[in-house]
Design an enzyme around this catalytic site. Structure first.
Site, PDB file in Angstrom:
ATOM      1  N   ASN A   1      19.345 -32.123 -44.209  1.00 12.25           N
ATOM      2  CA  ASN A   1      20.376 -31.559 -43.331  1.00 12.25           C
ATOM      3  C   ASN A   1      20.213 -30.041 -43.294  1.00 12.25           C
ATOM      4  O   ASN A   1      20.027 -29.403 -44.343  1.00 12.25           O
ATOM      5  CB  ASN A   1      21.768 -31.932 -43.837  1.00 12.25           C
TER       6      ASN A   1
ATOM      7  N   SER B   1      26.095 -29.046 -46.726  1.00 11.51           N
ATOM      8  CA  SER B   1      27.231 -28.539 -47.506  1.00 11.51           C
ATOM      9  C   SER B   1      26.783 -27.712 -48.703  1.00 11.51           C
ATOM     10  O   SER B   1      27.554 -26.897 -49.213  1.00 11.51           O
ATOM     11  CB  SER B   1      28.114 -29.693 -47.978  1.00 11.51           C
TER      12      SER B   1
ATOM     13  N   HIS C   1      17.422 -29.263 -50.011  1.00 12.65           N
ATOM     14  CA  HIS C   1      17.327 -30.540 -50.721  1.00 12.65           C
ATOM     15  C   HIS C   1      16.947 -31.638 -49.751  1.00 12.65           C
ATOM     16  O   HIS C   1      17.367 -31.652 -48.597  1.00 12.65           O
ATOM     17  CB  HIS C   1      18.637 -30.888 -51.434  1.00 12.65           C
TER      18      HIS C   1
END
Ligand code: DGP
Length: 115
Positions: free
Chosen positions: A87, A95, A100
């Protein structure tokens, strides 16, 4: 980075169950799993997101994918399938601003990137 939760996990200040660690990356279970297997593969060096990458990081990215692949095989996801997701930014729901790679699998997933 002082206030980065993943930096704290990597350096042992915050507890997480490590599945793999080497000179470049650390892998551990996601604290809020969305599938039965949900692992994060994280570079040990703080990089905020894909936006901060350059060509010098190509080897690191390949290594992250190969570690995720090995863990997918370890968790017997090779045949059933899995997703590798990064993401990036608000619209994608990032977030934690430490790069990652999500490895998710273990059950059929309800949506597809195909339209
Ligand atoms: P993303 O939305 O792509 O930024 O995903 C961040 C993921 O990080 C999210 O699925 C939950 C996970 N996470 C956040 N804080 C912690 C933590 O303290 N420990 C672990 N193991 N995972 C965390």
């Amino acid at each position: 980075m002082d206030n980065c939760i993943f930096c704290k996990i990597i350096n042992g200040q915050v507890q997480a169950e490590f599945l793999h660690q080497d000179d470049e990356v650390t892998a551990f279970f996601d604290a809020r799993p969305i599938t039965p297997i949900h692992v994060l593969v994280v570079p040990n060096k703080h990089i905020a997101s894909v936006n901060q990458l350059d060509t010098s990081n190509e080897g690191l990215l390949g290594h992250m994918i190969m570690v995720a692949r090995a863990l997918a095989f370890h968790f017997h996801l090779k045949e059933s399938g899995y997703r590798l997701v990064i993401n990036t930014g608000p619209d994608a729901g990032q977030s934690v601003y430490h790069l990652h790679l999500h490895l998710i699998g273990g059950e059929p997933m309800p949506f597809s990137v195909k339209k």
